[in-house]
Motif scaffolding. Sequence first.
Motif, short mmCIF file in Angstrom:
data_model
loop_
_atom_site.label_atom_id
_atom_site.label_comp_id
_atom_site.label_asym_id
_atom_site.label_seq_id
_atom_site.Cartn_x
_atom_site.Cartn_y
_atom_site.Cartn_z
N GLN A 1 -5.51 -10.74 7.83
CA GLN A 1 -5.08 -10.77 6.42
C GLN A 1 -3.55 -10.74 6.32
OE1 GLN A 1 -6.77 -7.65 4.05
NE2 GLN A 1 -5.56 -8.22 2.24
N SER A 2 -2.94 -9.90 7.14
CA SER A 2 -1.49 -9.78 7.08
C SER A 2 -0.81 -11.07 7.52
CB SER A 2 -1.03 -8.61 7.97
OG SER A 2 0.37 -8.57 8.03
N GLU B 1 0.28 4.32 -0.48
CA GLU B 1 -0.29 5.59 -0.05
C GLU B 1 0.40 6.17 1.20
OE1 GLU B 1 -4.44 5.30 0.60
OE2 GLU B 1 -4.76 7.46 0.49
N PRO C 1 -7.03 2.97 5.66
CA PRO C 1 -8.10 2.18 5.06
C PRO C 1 -7.71 1.79 3.64
CG PRO C 1 -8.97 4.18 6.06
CD PRO C 1 -7.49 4.30 6.08
N SER C 2 -8.15 0.62 3.19
CA SER C 2 -7.70 0.14 1.87
C SER C 2 -8.27 0.97 0.74
CB SER C 2 -8.04 -1.33 1.69
OG SER C 2 -9.38 -1.55 2.05
N THR C 3 -9.45 1.57 0.93
CA THR C 3 -9.99 2.46 -0.11
C THR C 3 -10.20 3.84 0.49
OG1 THR C 3 -12.19 1.67 0.46
CG2 THR C 3 -11.17 0.71 -1.48
N GLU D 1 -1.05 -2.52 7.23
CA GLU D 1 -1.30 -1.23 6.58
C GLU D 1 -2.29 -0.44 7.41
OE1 GLU D 1 -2.56 -2.73 2.86
OE2 GLU D 1 -0.53 -3.06 2.13
N GLN E 1 0.87 -1.17 0.00
CA GLN E 1 0.00 0.00 0.00
C GLN E 1 0.91 1.23 0.00
OE1 GLN E 1 -2.09 0.96 3.61
NE2 GLN E 1 -3.98 1.41 2.51
N THR F 1 -8.01 10.55 3.39
CA THR F 1 -7.89 9.09 3.56
C THR F 1 -9.00 8.49 4.40
OG1 THR F 1 -6.55 9.26 5.57
CG2 THR F 1 -5.37 9.29 3.47
N LYS G 1 -7.44 -6.61 9.34
CA LYS G 1 -6.10 -6.32 8.80
C LYS G 1 -5.06 -7.27 9.37
CE LYS G 1 -6.67 -1.36 7.97
NZ LYS G 1 -6.23 -0.04 8.42
#
Lengths: 450, 309
Positions: free
Chosen positions: A329-330, A251, A445-447, A442, A249, A315, A326
């Motif tokens: 998933q990680s 960003e 937020p992913s989006t 991360e 990510q 963001t 998160k």
Amino acid sequence: MTATVATPAAVRPVPVLRGYRFELTKLLSQWRVRLLIVACWLAPALFVAVISRQSSLPVDTLFGRWMHATGWAGPLVILGFAGSWALPLLTSLVAGDVFAVEDRLGTWRHLLVAVRSPRRIFASKALASLTVILVLVVGLVASSAISGVVVIGNRPLIGLDGHVLSAGDAAGKVVLAWLCALAPTLALAAIGLLGSVAFGRSPMGLLLPAMVALAMQLVQLLPVPVAIRLALPGYAFISWNVLFTSPGQLEPLMIGVVVSLVWAVVATALALFLFLRRDFTNPVHDGSGRAAITAGLLPLVALFAITVAVVIGTTGATGSGIDQDKVQQSVATSFAHLYRLQTRQLNRPAVTEEQLQTSAACTKGGDQVAAVGPGNDWRCVVSWHLPGVEAAGSAIYQLDITPLGRYVADGDGPKEVNGFFLVRTPAGDAPNPLWQFDGSIELLPSTPKG
Amino acid sequence: MDKPVRARGITKSFGEVVALDGIDLDVAAGQVHGLVGPNGAGKTTLLGLLLGLAVADSGRLEILGTPVGRALAAPDGVAGFVDGPGLYPSLTARQNLAALAALRGKEQTAGIDEVLHEVGLTDLADDRVRGFSLGMRQRLGLAAALLTKPRLLVLDEPSNGLDPAGKKHVHGVLAKLAAEGTAVVLSSHRMDDVEALCSDVTILSTGRVAFSGPLTKLATETHELDYRLVTSDAATARRLAGDTSGIRVVDDTGVRRDAELLVVSAPVPALDDLVKKLVLAGVAVRELAPVISPLEAAFLALTEQPESI
């Protein structure tokens, strides 16, 4: 005998390039700067060489556990250390003193008469200190990288999500990570210039970048909202981590770099503003004072507040940025990558991540608290499948997650998967990649919001 | 445009403090012009204006034919220092000058050797300035100024810390520069230096010009001075002094007691009469000199300080 003044004299300030060379000569004549250059070009190489001969590894530092495996871990360990200590100190000693030294030596008037332009003096000093800082930074990365490749080897590097980077890819990412770290280094250097102008001959100017860096590190260690982390100019010292996850990510890295560069520009502009306002006719007054400090400090506080608002607005980041999804998933992603690595080590039939269908179920504090935020009380149960085997395998990890989103996953068994630090390979015992591993969550937020 | 410095009605204040109050100053090419005055009189501020370190609040200043604007910069051809020369202790004398020469776009070293020789520092050229005495620094500061071949040289207390040999060097250099047409403006608290070097002098007092002109004019404007008179026969000298119109024998309290010494107060014509009488009476005059110099007397009188402290 007398002579007459034939023609009116022109006022011609010295070109910046000449002023820059003059400032560089003065900087390089200081034993302190020479010592720093030698240290930055030799110490990392020595460190990597010493670690290569030791059985223990600096596992507390990111990529430290891979220092015996590849020469590209060394520059990243040095980067982790440099971001915390070395770069703030170097910028303090170079940029934090570049103006104050003229006050101590009483040479301002001489310099003004010689150069004839305060603006060009400022530019020359800023460029010269920047050059020396770049020489020091290049020394740190070149020394550690060359030593790592020569002593340990040009081998693949394990990323922060367990995926393997080829040696070439690792080299590129190492260079990119150091380039990203230049942005906060520039911000600290600009703060050094500001301190050197605002505090005059006081040692406070010399200490300012180191103190600001220390304060920023303390904030980063606290469980503050993620928007505050990203609004600090030192965040790019941390956010380069995302270069070593796939897909990363980017960003947070971009935000960190941009915020650092904005701080560098604003702090430099403030330093220039204060410098141009200074009265050089009074040798006792060194330009310092409450007004100068206030004029330097308040705009930076305002910049910080505006950055926090902008980060939140663009963001949607609120809270710690660490939640159950998160983490799960990680951990699952890292485990899958490292399981494939262990499979190769053990000469077992290759499996793909799709076949493994890895998942993780993570809780915090034994379900007694909400599964959000940093802490060393995270526990994950990882499950995976092997082709042709009906039962799912499972392994347990204890996680210590820092407020920065970095974590160490400590394997709790079973022994043949992640419960012991060695695995028995056909070539003999080797470090077990699943026993302990570093990871990174991360925080954004992913989006993006909106 | 024949005057390297031409100032009219210059004022400069720092907050409530008026440092310069309507200063007029003219310095001709080839002239060594002394600037004297008590502490806080505005000497350094005025020198700073000439060097482009500050800008006047009002008035008109022309340096080397160029009107000085609002920018902090002196024109080409101006060199010098105030509050001591600016030198970098980690560099050698030669490196200090080389760095300065490079700053001015001159890389050649011949000029450096030449100016080091002029100020008598050739033997110390490769020593770091860190170990230099105040006098050596002053000489190196002068060398740095000479390196730029100035048409106007501005020096603040150039004799500070100089031993007799160093002072001789510096005086020689300044006299040579002036002979070559360079205008030199220097400030000093040492009246003997000013008298030895300067043809013209400006006395400042609380930011105003108390006197400006040739030293000779200052001497004639000084009415009556105390003189030390040493003769072969003090008793006769004292009697003749008492008999001479315009001469007053001064009680020599505070002056070194000496059997052959007499202190008299007199205008110059009366003093001439006394010398004639002494010679006619067969008394040898071994020493006749002002107790304090005309410049110092004028300085003390014009700046309203008591003559004997």
